[in-house]
Design a protein around this motif. Structure first.
Motif, short mmCIF file in Angstrom:
data_model
loop_
_atom_site.label_atom_id
_atom_site.label_comp_id
_atom_site.label_asym_id
_atom_site.label_seq_id
_atom_site.Cartn_x
_atom_site.Cartn_y
_atom_site.Cartn_z
N GLU A 34 0.80 -1.22 0.00
CA GLU A 34 0.00 0.00 0.00
C GLU A 34 0.84 1.27 0.00
N PHE A 60 -8.21 2.44 -4.57
CA PHE A 60 -7.30 1.87 -3.58
C PHE A 60 -6.36 0.89 -4.27
N ASN A 219 1.68 -0.04 10.20
CA ASN A 219 0.23 -0.03 10.34
C ASN A 219 -0.48 0.11 8.99
N GLU A 221 -3.28 -0.34 6.06
CA GLU A 221 -4.74 -0.30 6.18
C GLU A 221 -5.36 -1.69 6.09
N LYS A 222 -4.84 -2.51 5.20
CA LYS A 222 -5.32 -3.89 5.04
C LYS A 222 -6.83 -3.97 4.81
N ARG A 223 -7.27 -3.34 3.76
CA ARG A 223 -8.70 -3.44 3.43
C ARG A 223 -9.06 -4.88 3.08
#
Length: 239
Positions: A34, A60, A219, A221-223
């Protein structure tokens, strides 16, 4: 040699340029780099050819680069849920080289292994084989596929030591090791960085020889892509 860079922007400095062939790891939204994609967008480079199973979703992941028209061509196996990807392709604004998923993985693996081409039965007799050499083995027809050698690979892993030895997490491994092996320069984004030697050698999924630059993104986002369905009405008693 210091492989750890302070941020994604500095890790891409001097190695990305217009018209490049890039490989980006991930499968859907699982295991995508990301921060590196955001930094690539910020560079403003354009006319990119990107190897990736698909192109994220609208707005995204690689979908961001589609919105800014920085991608000229995708080498992918799946258009998926990305409406802008579909729209640009159908409108003739985006080139697309459809590649069967297993063939795409093998084209990257072959590139990393120094194998220039290989034969596969997948795609024989379809548009996938058009313009490609075919050959018969044991009475079966195979199509020749050429390896992929991206100039830069952007990869996501869970953990790295400072020498670049990588550990991936579960299905986030997906296309990432193959992309990393194939890239002439590989930049990896990780959630944890430890000292060299802190990872048990038996736990290393990809050795550091394939990794040139490391970025810490603790950290992400890890959608998650979710399937939504229409709920059925509750059955009436006595019906």
């Amino acid at each position: 040699m210091n492989k750890v860079y302070p941020d994604a922007a500095s890790a891409l400095a001097g190695i990305v340029k217009d018209g490049q062939l890039l490989a980006v790891g991930g499968f859907g939204l699982c295991g995508i780099p990301e921060a590196l994609i955001d930094a690539l967008q910020a560079t403003g480079v354009k006319n990119l050819t990107v190897i990736s199973n698909n192109a994220g979703v609208d707005g995204f992941g690689l979908g961001k680069l589609l919105n800014t028209r920085q991608i000229k061509k995708m080498i992918s196996s799946y258009v998926g849920e990305n409406k802008e990807f579909e729209r640009q392709y159908l409108a003739g604004e985006l080139e697309l080289e459809f590649t069967p998923q297993g063939t795409l993985a093998e084209k990257l693996r072959a590139g990393g292994a120094g194998i220039p081409a290989f034969y596969t039965k997948t795609g024989v007799g379809t548009i996938v084989a058009e313009g490609k050499e075919t050959r018969e083995f044991n009475g079966e027809v195979y199509v020749m596929e050429r390896a992929l050698l991206p100039e830069v690979a952007l990869v996501k892993a869970y953990k790295a030591d400072k020498s670049g030895n990588l550990v991936f997490r579960r299905t986030a491994r997906n296309f990432n090791p193959a992309a990393a092996m194939a890239g002439k320069i590989t930049v990896v984004e990780v959630e944890q960085i430890v000292e060299t030697g802190d990872i048990d050698p038996d736990s290393v999924h990809l050795p550091g020889i394939y990794v040139h630059r490391i970025v810490h993104n603790p950290n992400p986002e890890k959608r998650i892509e979710k399937r939504t369905i229409t709920e059925k009405p509750t059955a009436q008693a006595g019906a």
